[in-house]
Design a protein around this motif. Structure first.
Motif, PDB file in Angstrom:
ATOM      1  N   LEU A 716      -8.812  -7.906  -1.237  1.00 55.63           N
ATOM      2  CA  LEU A 716      -7.702  -6.978  -1.053  1.00 55.63           C
ATOM      3  C   LEU A 716      -8.261  -5.675  -0.504  1.00 55.63           C
ATOM      4  CD1 LEU A 716      -5.845  -7.612  -4.457  1.00 55.63           C
ATOM      5  CD2 LEU A 716      -5.520  -8.778  -2.277  1.00 55.63           C
ATOM      6  N   VAL A 717      -7.714  -5.190   0.602  1.00 56.04           N
ATOM      7  CA  VAL A 717      -8.255  -4.017   1.281  1.00 56.04           C
ATOM      8  C   VAL A 717      -7.183  -2.937   1.362  1.00 56.04           C
ATOM      9  CG1 VAL A 717      -9.315  -3.150   3.395  1.00 56.04           C
ATOM     10  CG2 VAL A 717      -9.778  -5.491   2.647  1.00 56.04           C
ATOM     11  N   ILE A 760      -6.190  -9.870   2.333  1.00 54.22           N
ATOM     12  CA  ILE A 760      -4.892  -9.186   2.349  1.00 54.22           C
ATOM     13  C   ILE A 760      -5.151  -7.710   2.619  1.00 54.22           C
ATOM     14  CG2 ILE A 760      -2.814  -8.625   1.046  1.00 54.22           C
ATOM     15  CD1 ILE A 760      -3.313 -11.128  -0.644  1.00 54.22           C
ATOM     16  N   LEU A 761      -4.637  -7.227   3.726  1.00 53.26           N
ATOM     17  CA  LEU A 761      -4.806  -5.830   4.126  1.00 53.26           C
ATOM     18  C   LEU A 761      -3.513  -5.089   3.787  1.00 53.26           C
ATOM     19  CD1 LEU A 761      -6.359  -3.577   5.569  1.00 53.26           C
ATOM     20  CD2 LEU A 761      -5.502  -4.480   7.746  1.00 53.26           C
ATOM     21  N   HIS A 773       7.246  -5.346   3.539  1.00 54.00           N
ATOM     22  CA  HIS A 773       7.219  -6.626   4.241  1.00 54.00           C
ATOM     23  C   HIS A 773       5.765  -7.005   4.512  1.00 54.00           C
ATOM     24  CE1 HIS A 773       6.788  -3.825   7.632  1.00 54.00           C
ATOM     25  NE2 HIS A 773       6.260  -4.843   8.318  1.00 54.00           N
ATOM     26  N   SER A 774       5.544  -8.244   4.795  1.00 52.77           N
ATOM     27  CA  SER A 774       4.200  -8.724   5.128  1.00 52.77           C
ATOM     28  C   SER A 774       4.279  -9.576   6.381  1.00 52.77           C
ATOM     29  CB  SER A 774       3.589  -9.531   3.976  1.00 52.77           C
ATOM     30  OG  SER A 774       4.362 -10.685   3.742  1.00 52.77           O
ATOM     31  N   GLU A 775       3.163  -9.662   7.074  1.00 50.53           N
ATOM     32  CA  GLU A 775       3.111 -10.462   8.293  1.00 50.53           C
ATOM     33  C   GLU A 775       1.733 -11.093   8.427  1.00 50.53           C
ATOM     34  OE1 GLU A 775       1.961  -7.070  11.595  1.00 50.53           O
ATOM     35  OE2 GLU A 775       4.081  -7.234  10.986  1.00 50.53           O
ATOM     36  N   ILE A 780      -5.390 -13.129   8.802  1.00 51.23           N
ATOM     37  CA  ILE A 780      -5.266 -12.274   7.622  1.00 51.23           C
ATOM     38  C   ILE A 780      -3.790 -11.945   7.377  1.00 51.23           C
ATOM     39  CG2 ILE A 780      -7.522 -11.261   8.119  1.00 51.23           C
ATOM     40  CD1 ILE A 780      -6.109  -8.694   8.910  1.00 51.23           C
ATOM     41  N   SER A 781      -3.504 -11.581   6.138  1.00 51.38           N
ATOM     42  CA  SER A 781      -2.146 -11.153   5.768  1.00 51.38           C
ATOM     43  C   SER A 781      -2.118  -9.633   5.725  1.00 51.38           C
ATOM     44  CB  SER A 781      -1.757 -11.718   4.401  1.00 51.38           C
ATOM     45  OG  SER A 781      -1.746 -13.132   4.429  1.00 51.38           O
ATOM     46  N   VAL A 782      -1.163  -9.027   6.443  1.00 46.14           N
ATOM     47  CA  VAL A 782      -1.006  -7.573   6.464  1.00 46.14           C
ATOM     48  C   VAL A 782       0.266  -7.232   5.705  1.00 46.14           C
ATOM     49  CG1 VAL A 782      -0.825  -5.512   7.889  1.00 46.14           C
ATOM     50  CG2 VAL A 782      -2.165  -7.474   8.692  1.00 46.14           C
TER      51      VAL A 782
END
Length: 857
Positions: A716-717, A760-761, A773-775, A780-782
């Motif tokens: 997790l970033v 996950i950023l 929201h996420s994309e 990677i998941s942002v």
């Protein structure tokens, strides 16, 4: 017009030069063929060659046949000059092996066949002297099949029978013959290229019979490399013209070389050179034509290169070659009156550049100048050249056997050199190799321990010196020497320091190892009256030799085998005595083997490794401001680096390289990921068929992995925390926050592929006027948090959920420089530590891409 380079090879007196003359005559280059006995051969231009009636130096001629422009390289046939022959094998597209129709395959023919196999050169056989009494096709074909293999096919057979026999050489030929009942030139040429087929042509060079058939066969089936635009060349010979100008003979293997082109290369001492080509000559016998450029497939002599050497690859042609043949006799050289040792040494070194099989040395301990040569004929030729070219009428002492030393089991050596204001330490691993492998050098040292530039310097020092063994002081061979660890000082280390440390490390490793003394062996063929067979077998057994089952041809017995040079060198005199002049002994060097009388030889040499201060194994350490010598057997207690440290860090580096390999392969299979990848690291060259794939799978790490929770690792970033903690991203953010965010996403996409984790950023919502929201961006998941939620809050909540089944790491605040355990059980990584991880991954990927594009994978 196609271009091809062919070499003519043969046992001495098989008619090789006569064949060369016939080829040049048939192709219209000369008006009449010359003869060796008439001393007017087109290619035997040197006075020494004409006086002796043998070829000593390889010569070049050019001719055309049908649609191909050929360069012909005529090579020496005498065994003493076989080193000259071996060097030409690097640059020829095919070889014509000349065999006598009356003698069949002889001892040196076998040596040449072995060299051709080692270098992978396609072969055409011309059986000469078929006009002589006693010449028989069946005898020659049987000897060829026995010596070389069943791939030798007589092309003079009827067409149907020939096609059937050719079809047995490869699966492709068999399939084509079964399908169509005929064989295409393309398929036959492919079999020749793979050495599954060796065409055999019969004739008489003296009577110009069979030469056209030979040329037609070579022109039709010789395999040629594809055309390359990038310049590359291979040096195979160094010489000088009549004015004394240095000539570098090379074959252009790709692209074009022009006058005034600048060539960059590294000479044999490790010095990098950048020199311009001043002139290019195309030789045809003794005559030379100047040209402005030379193209792929041409052989030329270049002026302007002061440090080039035989085997050097220029341009895209990397690497070199390790010769198989080595000198077997060592002569002490006595300078003429009024000339000192060092002047004569300089002259001999010039000849050594032209003929690297000569091993010239000066023993400072004994103040003795020595030269190692292949035999007595070469010694006489060197003496003549020294007198003619340098006015140095040298003489020789008693010839001695050129012994070699190796080791029986792996050993480690370390060298430390640290007098005041100097520093270097080197650790090496020494491993035995199979007989006649020579010396090989490499590095298993991590660049985290020692930088690449220092490692290259150490490898240069390993290669530049003739390292001596500890039994008789003879050169070492058949070893792999690997750099495992080392250390330099940021202020005090100089290049010469690593030379001293490297030499001492080799020497210490040899002192710890179990050394083995080797001596050169002959492969011999002995023809004697059948009644003398018992005597001959007894003599060979007493020498410590080995024999194959004797063959009988009428009243003549033929014995073949191997025996030490020291025992068989003068045996021809014994043969002449007990056979009453009817026996014949021919010998060729076949490499080195264990010394038969090692204890006597070691004792007679009187060599004391402790007294050899020019090749010391002791190390030098700094103590109280001055250098202190520590004996080799106690030096390991004082070393600053351990070999185990080097091995451990090398394994870690290999792990990184394996990850890079895995990531690049994944990137190649994913177009979206590939787009991000190439935007970061640049375009990958795909010209070669193996681009983006490796011929062999990377070796698996044998160390046991640490136990981890089930499920993939999560990282997790905290996005904005990282952006403002990394200087380069912070500068981008000052210009455009969107640009900085996009750059971070791209870099972490590559890092995720390398690390193979779930990444996950997270970005704070207050920077983005949108609901949570996420994309998915690449791999990677942002996540953009809801407006009232910070990234820290989201990360802590998500980590708490994931940590039950996964290993979770969190990259966030720069204030934490150590890895600590959060209340949820996740690992917390500082921004700077995370930056180092990302840069390490990027560096590993770049190195992999460099090796991929340079063809080293």
């Amino acid at each position: 017009m196609k271009r091809a380079v062919i070499g003519i090879l043969a046992h001495v007196d098989s008619g090789k030069t006569t064949l060369s003359e016939g080829i040049l005559y048939k192709s219209g280059v000369i008006r009449r063929p010359g003869r060796v006995d008439h001393k007017d051969a087109f290619l035997d231009t040197d006075a020494i060659e004409r006086d002796r009636g043998i070829t000593i130096f390889s010569k070049q001629a050019v001719f055309e046949w049908k649609d191909t422009a050929f360069t012909l390289l005529d090579t020496p046939g005498h065994v003493d000059f076989s080193g000259e022959t071996e060097r030409t094998l690097q640059v020829i597209d095919g070889a014509v092996l000349v065999v006598s129709g009356t003698d069949g395959v002889q001892s040196h023919t076998r040596t040449l066949a072995g060299l051709l196999e080692r270098y992978g050169v396609p072969v055409f056989v011309f059986v000469n002297k078929m006009d002589m009494p006693g010449a028989r096709k069946d005898f020659v074909m049987n000897s060829l099949t026995a010596a070389i293999g069943p791939m030798c096919i007589d092309l003079t057979k009827p067409e149907q029978e020939l096609s059937e026999e050719l079809s047995l050489c490869s699966e492709e030929l068999m399939e084509e013959y079964l399908e169509s009942g005929a064989l295409s030139d393309r398929t036959v040429a492919a079999a020749v290229a793979e050495r599954r087929l060796i065409p055999v042509v019969f004739g008489s060079a003296l009577k110009l019979e069979g030469i056209e058939k030979l040329l037609d066969t070579v022109e039709r089936y010789i395999p040629l490399p594809p055309q390359e635009k990038e310049f590359s060349a291979r040096v195979y010979k160094i010489g000088q013209d009549k004015s004394g100008a240095r000539l570098t003979y090379m074959k252009i293997t790709g692209g074009t070389l022009s006058v005034r082109d600048t060539l960059e290369y590294t000479d044999h001492t490790g010095e990098k050179k950048q020199e311009k080509v001043s002139r290019i000559r195309i030789y045809n016998g003794e005559k030379a034509a100047l040209t402005e450029s030379a193209e792929q497939g041409q052989v030329c002599a270049v002026l302007g290169l002061s440090g080039a050497y035989a085997g050097l690859g220029l341009g895209a042609a990397g690497g070199g070659y390790s010769p198989v043949l080595e000198p077997v006799l060592t002569y002490s050289v006595v300078p003429p009156e009024g000339m000192d040792d060092h002047t004569v040494l300089g002259y001999l070194k010039t000849l050594e550049e032209e003929d690297p099989t000569m091993a010239v040395a000066y023993d400072q301990r004994l103040r003795e100048l020595t030269v190692a040569l292949m035999g007595e004929v070469q010694a006489e030729v060197v003496k003549r050249i020294m007198k003619d070219r340098f006015s140095a009428d040298i003489s020789y002492g008693q010839a001695r056997i050129a012994y070699r030393e190796t080791i029986a089991a792996p050993a480690e050596g370390a060298g430390h050199f640290e007098p005041l204001r100097h520093y270097a330490e080197v650790h090496l691993r020494l491993e035995p190799l199979p007989r006649n492998s020579g010396l090989r050098f490499g590095s298993d040292c991590s660049e985290d321990i020692l930088s690449r530039s220092w490692q290259r310097l150490i490898l240069t020092h390993l290669k530049e010196k003739t390292h001596l063994g500890v039994l008789t002081g003879s050169p070492i061979t058949d070893m792999r020497i690997t750099l495992t660890a080392g250390r330099a000082h940021i202020k005090h280390t100089e290049g010469g320091d690593f030379r001293q440390a490297t030499y001492r490390a080799v020497r210490q490793g040899l002192r710890y190892a179990e050394s083995v003394l080797l001596e050169p062996y002959y492969r011999f063929r002995l023809e004697i009256p059948a009644g003398c067979t018992g005597r001959a077998l007894t003599d060979i057994e007493r020498m410590g030799g080995t024999v194959e089952a004797p063959e009988t041809d009428g009243e003549t017995a033929v014995i073949t085998g191997t025996a030490p040079v020291s025992k068989m060198r003068m045996y021809h005199k014994d043969v002449a005595g007990y056979s009453k002049g009817s026996g014949n002994l021919s010998c060729t060097v076949c490499g080195y083997g264990r010394c038969v009388d090692s204890e006597e030889v070691i004792s007679a040499s009187g060599y004391d490794p402790d007294a050899d201060t020019f090749n010391t194994a002791d190390s030098v350490f700094c103590s109280h401001g001055s250098g202190q010598i520590v004996p080799w057997d106690r030096a390991n207690d004082y070393m600053h680096v351990s070999a185990e440290t080097g091995r451990r860090q090398y394994q870690q580096a290999e792990e990184l390289r394996a990850r890079a390999d895995s990531f690049v392969k994944k990137a190649a299979a994913d177009e979206e990921l590939m787009e991000i990848f190439e935007r970061t690291y640049g375009k990958i060259g795909r010209k070669k068929p193996y681009a983006m794939r490796t011929p062999k799978e990377p070796s698996k790490n044998k160390s046991k992995p640490r136990p981890v929770p089930k499920g993939p690792e999560y990282l997790l970033v905290d996005g904005y925390n990282i952006i403002f903690a990394w200087d380069d991203l912070k500068k981008l953010a000052d210009k455009s926050l969107d640009l900085a965010r996009s750059e971070l996403i791209n870099r972490l996409s590559n890092y995720q592929g390398f690390r193979d984790c779930e990444l996950i950023l997270v970005f704070d919502a207050y920077k983005i006027p949108e609901p949570q929201h996420s994309e998915k961006n690449g791999s990677i998941s942002v996540v953009y948090t809801r407006e009232a939620e910070t990234a820290d809050t989201y990360i802590e909540r998500t980590a708490h959920q994931l940590v039950k089944d996964h290993r979770v790491r969190v990259a966030t605040s720069d204030g934490m420089e150590q890895v600590i355990i959060l209340g949820s059980g996740a690992l917390r990584v500082s921004a700077q530590e995370f930056r180092r991880e990302v840069e390490s991954a990027e560096r590993a990927i770049r190195e992999y891409i460099e090796r991929l594009n340079s063809g080293r994978l």
